[in-house]
Design a protein around this motif. Structure first.
Motif, PDB file in Angstrom:
ATOM      1  N   UNK A 491       0.816  -1.213   0.000  1.00  0.00           N
ATOM      2  CA  UNK A 491       0.000   0.000   0.000  1.00  0.00           C
ATOM      3  C   UNK A 491       0.851   1.265   0.000  1.00  0.00           C
ATOM      4  N   UNK A 492       2.072   1.166   0.567  1.00  0.00           N
ATOM      5  CA  UNK A 492       2.870   2.369   0.780  1.00  0.00           C
ATOM      6  C   UNK A 492       4.301   2.219   0.278  1.00  0.00           C
ATOM      7  N   UNK A 493       4.557   1.293  -0.624  1.00  0.00           N
ATOM      8  CA  UNK A 493       5.900   1.114  -1.138  1.00  0.00           C
ATOM      9  C   UNK A 493       6.766   0.281  -0.217  1.00  0.00           C
ATOM     10  N   UNK A 494       8.033   0.049  -0.635  1.00  0.00           N
ATOM     11  CA  UNK A 494       8.916  -0.873   0.077  1.00  0.00           C
ATOM     12  C   UNK A 494       9.680  -0.237   1.240  1.00  0.00           C
ATOM     13  N   UNK A 495       9.837   1.075   1.243  1.00  0.00           N
ATOM     14  CA  UNK A 495      10.767   1.707   2.170  1.00  0.00           C
ATOM     15  C   UNK A 495      10.490   1.344   3.624  1.00  0.00           C
ATOM     16  N   UNK A 496       9.249   1.384   4.019  1.00  0.00           N
ATOM     17  CA  UNK A 496       8.915   1.102   5.415  1.00  0.00           C
ATOM     18  C   UNK A 496       8.201  -0.245   5.576  1.00  0.00           C
ATOM     19  N   UNK A 497       8.218  -1.068   4.525  1.00  0.00           N
ATOM     20  CA  UNK A 497       7.480  -2.331   4.543  1.00  0.00           C
ATOM     21  C   UNK A 497       8.375  -3.480   4.993  1.00  0.00           C
ATOM     22  N   UNK A 533       3.505  -5.344   6.743  1.00  0.00           N
ATOM     23  CA  UNK A 533       3.067  -4.184   7.512  1.00  0.00           C
ATOM     24  C   UNK A 533       4.162  -3.126   7.447  1.00  0.00           C
ATOM     25  N   UNK A 534       3.897  -1.964   8.052  1.00  0.00           N
ATOM     26  CA  UNK A 534       4.741  -0.787   7.849  1.00  0.00           C
ATOM     27  C   UNK A 534       5.163  -0.183   9.185  1.00  0.00           C
ATOM     28  N   UNK A 535       6.401   0.290   9.199  1.00  0.00           N
ATOM     29  CA  UNK A 535       6.923   0.990  10.369  1.00  0.00           C
ATOM     30  C   UNK A 535       7.751   2.172   9.880  1.00  0.00           C
ATOM     31  N   UNK A 536       7.193   3.367  10.023  1.00  0.00           N
ATOM     32  CA  UNK A 536       7.907   4.586   9.628  1.00  0.00           C
ATOM     33  C   UNK A 536       8.212   5.468  10.832  1.00  0.00           C
ATOM     34  N   UNK A 537       7.930   4.939  12.027  1.00  0.00           N
ATOM     35  CA  UNK A 537       8.099   5.740  13.252  1.00  0.00           C
ATOM     36  C   UNK A 537       9.437   5.390  13.892  1.00  0.00           C
ATOM     37  N   UNK A 538      10.304   6.366  14.128  1.00  0.00           N
ATOM     38  CA  UNK A 538      11.613   6.077  14.737  1.00  0.00           C
ATOM     39  C   UNK A 538      11.471   5.665  16.195  1.00  0.00           C
ATOM     40  N   UNK A 539      12.513   5.060  16.752  1.00  0.00           N
ATOM     41  CA  UNK A 539      12.473   4.654  18.166  1.00  0.00           C
ATOM     42  C   UNK A 539      12.275   5.843  19.101  1.00  0.00           C
ATOM     43  N   UNK A 540      11.826   5.537  20.314  1.00  0.00           N
ATOM     44  CA  UNK A 540      11.648   6.548  21.348  1.00  0.00           C
ATOM     45  C   UNK A 540      12.863   6.534  22.278  1.00  0.00           C
ATOM     46  N   UNK A 541      13.367   7.723  22.600  1.00  0.00           N
ATOM     47  CA  UNK A 541      14.488   7.879  23.524  1.00  0.00           C
ATOM     48  C   UNK A 541      14.062   8.833  24.627  1.00  0.00           C
ATOM     49  N   UNK A 542      14.199   8.371  25.863  1.00  0.00           N
ATOM     50  CA  UNK A 542      13.825   9.228  26.994  1.00  0.00           C
ATOM     51  C   UNK A 542      14.931   9.177  28.054  1.00  0.00           C
ATOM     52  N   UNK A 543      15.522  10.323  28.369  1.00  0.00           N
ATOM     53  CA  UNK A 543      16.544  10.370  29.412  1.00  0.00           C
ATOM     54  C   UNK A 543      15.865  10.282  30.766  1.00  0.00           C
TER      55      UNK A 543
END
Length: 618
Positions: A491-497, A533-543
């Motif tokens: 649905x959204x191309x290969x980059x985040x698939x 499925x798709x993942x375009x969200x970067x990891x979360x970093x919390x100090x």
């Protein structure tokens, strides 16, 4: 004090032992005191046999850990998963001891590890020091207990391995720190039909029986079992030690029929390379759906475990019409406490009394099972197999339900007709075990290594919308297979698939993003359902907090998961310890006299390739 004197430990053991000669090994933690276990040798875990004993530490970290015998550290491993911080020692008698989930190491070892981590710029590390570098006497302190790696709580994991690195049962080496005079407990007995002609209470279905406890390790079934054909016995149970609520494993089993031994196993030593045989040693389907280990008392096809003192005894009971079979199941723990289950098998081909199957088709071992619902019990079926078709009456039925059993070794039906109902099987090929096999199809290619399968696989696959299904999830694999999914829907191309596995709760877990043109390839150790499925969200970093000498973070990636991280201080690599189960990072400078000052950068990547950077001047 980092080291407790060898003389003190030796004296404790002399006082504690009834023998004049002290044992070769001392207990590695709190020697001379009563200890308690949270896990035993051979205990059935998710995908492996537990390789040692888990010693409780009262819910705290930092208890002294002692060398169990004279020897030297030959291997050191630091990892965010598995045994976490672990030491491996070799001893003059040829054996190896392992100490896992440690918090801290002996200072000399800790400095050696830190130097190598900075040299290799990696938190995860595996080192092999020389035999003269870290030698210890029995009873000298080598580490502090902890909760590192994939530990479920503070404890010490302890192993004794033979010279070939096969774990042996530490409780067979005379440790008196663990007390157990309680026989194993049994919660369920299962009677299993093993071929197409076998029946239990008239059905080709596993019967799970209620248990009647008669006191101190004595059990019987709540009724006589009517059966015919080739039958197997399974049990669900556990062992407990004195003053301990944890449910541990049962090591030894003997099955007798009419006073004759027909099966025995003893989980005393299991090589790591054989761990996945546990999936045919137990009923994998029961584990998958109920998270219970139903332990087989017969040798299933594909089971090559080296735990059978009498491999000629297969445990399969051949029940004949009109005959009676007195069955006795004996269970032993590591201290040879025994429990006994007795019941009777009556050879009888009865009609099913209560019979309401799950409608549709399923595969059980070599058989295709078709369950239908009709108003009469004599409906003939038709199995369509390539260039021929074969009619078949129900294998058993009543006035409402019919069950048909087809032996897949005769051929793979592409469809089955029963009355007005049509069932499509999606069978594609027969894949032999112990052979490399490559399957080609316009939608998918599947590569099997020679040791991927426990037993023959009747390959099924189908595409439905965005889901690829390959066989049933309740068929275990011994080694991974490689699947190439051709032109999957995007649905959204290969980059985040990427490819994700769909578990029985419809939750997704990331597998791969290895695209080759319009195709995506991935390795899997599980059969079942896969999707894109798709993942375009970067990891979360919390100090979390910052002190003069250390900074701590929480890093998370809920979709594809954390793949890597890297921290620098003024452009130079900075060690960050990683606790994967708690998603925690914390820093450690090589020179601890230097404050944590300068430009700090932390880069975290997820498995889909998304990147997040935290930057701050301290």
């Amino acid at each position: 004090m980092l080291k407790l004197s060898y003389f003190l430990i030796f004296t404790i053991l002399l006082l504690f032992s009834d023998d004049k000669t002290p044992p070769y090994y001392i207990f590695p933690i709190q020697p001379g005191q009563q200890n308690h276990l949270s896990g035993s040798m051979g205990e059935l875990r998710g995908s492996h046999f537990h390789g040692g004993i888990d010693i409780k530490t009262g819910g705290v970290e930092g208890l002294p850990v002692y060398a169990a015998a004279d020897g030297y550290v030959y291997r050191i491993k630091v990892s965010p998963v598995g045994y976490g911080n672990a030491l491996y020692m070799k001893h003059p008698n040829g054996t190896i001891t392992v100490y896992g989930h440690l918090k801290d190491f002996n200072p000399e070892i800790a400095r050696y590890i830190l130097d190598n981590q900075y040299q290799k710029e990696s938190f995860s590390i595996e080192l092999f020091p020389s035999s003269s570098q870290f030698a210890f006497k029995k009873g000298e302190q080598i580490a502090l207990s902890g909760n590192s790696g994939s530990s479920g709580g503070p404890h010490l994991h302890f192993e004794i391995r033979d010279a070939n690195e096969a774990p042996m049962n530490p409780l067979k080496f005379g440790f008196k720190e663990v007390v157990d005079n309680i026989p194993p407990s049994v919660s369920q007995i299962a009677i299993v039909p093993l071929d197409a002609e076998s029946r239990v209470f008239g059905k080709y279905e596993t019967y799970r029986s209620g248990i009647v406890g008669l006191g101190r390790g004595k059990y019987q079934l709540d009724q006589k079992v009517k059966a015919s054909g080739s039958i197997g016995i399974e049990f669900t149970g556990f062992d407990q030690a004195n003053y301990n609520y944890n449910k541990n494993g049962i090591n030894k089993v003997e099955l007798e029929v009419n006073g004759t031994l027909v099966y025995t196993h003893d989980i005393y030593k299991v090589p790591f390379s054989h761990n996945r045989y546990m999936h045919v040693f137990t009923d994998y389907e029961v584990w998958l759906h109920k998270r219970q280990k139903s332990q087989r008392c017969y040798q299933a096809d594909g089971n090559r475990l080296p735990i059978f003192p009498r491999p000629d005894l297969k445990g399969k009971i051949h029940v004949q019409e009109g005959q009676s079979y007195q069955v006795t199941l004996k269970l032993y723990d590591s201290f040879d406490n025994q429990s006994t289950v007795k019941f009777e098998l009556e050879g009888s081909q009865v009609m099913p009394i209560s019979y309401r199957p799950s409608l549709g088709i399923s595969v059980e071992d070599n058989y295709l099972i078709v369950n239908t619902q009709e108003d009469k019990n004599t409906v003939e079926s038709c199995f369509y197999v390539q260039h021929f078709e074969e009619g078949q009456l129900p294998s058993y039925s009543n006035q409402q339900y019919q069950t048909y059993i087809w032996d897949l070794r005769k051929g793979l039906p592409d469809s089955v007709r029963v009355g007005d109902q049509m069932f499509y099987t999606h069978f594609k090929s027969t894949v032999p075990s112990q052979q490399a096999f490559h399957y080609f199809h316009k939608d998918v290619e599947i590569a099997f290594a020679h040791n991927s399968l426990f037993d023959t696989l009747y390959l099924q696959h189908q595409l439905a919308q965005d889901t690829l299904t390959v066989n049933q999830a309740d068929i275990p694999l011994f080694r991974s297979i490689e699947i190439t999914w051709k032109n999957p829907p995007l649905d959204r191309g290969q980059k985040y698939a990427g490819v994700y596995y769909i578990n029985r709760h419809n939750r997704l877990s990331f597998i791969s993003k290895q695209w080759k043109g319009n195709n995506i390839s991935f390795k899997t150790i599980e059969l079942g359902r896969f999707t894109i499925d798709y993942d375009s969200i970067p990891p979360q970093i919390r100090m979390l907090r910052k002190s003069a000498s250390q900074v701590r973070f929480k890093i998370e990636d809920p979709k594809s998961g954390i793949d890597s991280y890297r921290a620098t201080l003024d452009g130079k690599w900075l060690l960050m310890h990683y606790d994967a189960k708690r998603d925690l990072l914390w820093s450690e400078r090589k020179d601890k006299t230097q404050p944590l000052q300068g430009l700090f950068q932390l880069e975290v990547k997820d498995k889909q390739g998304n990147r997040k950077v935290f930057e701050k001047r301290f």
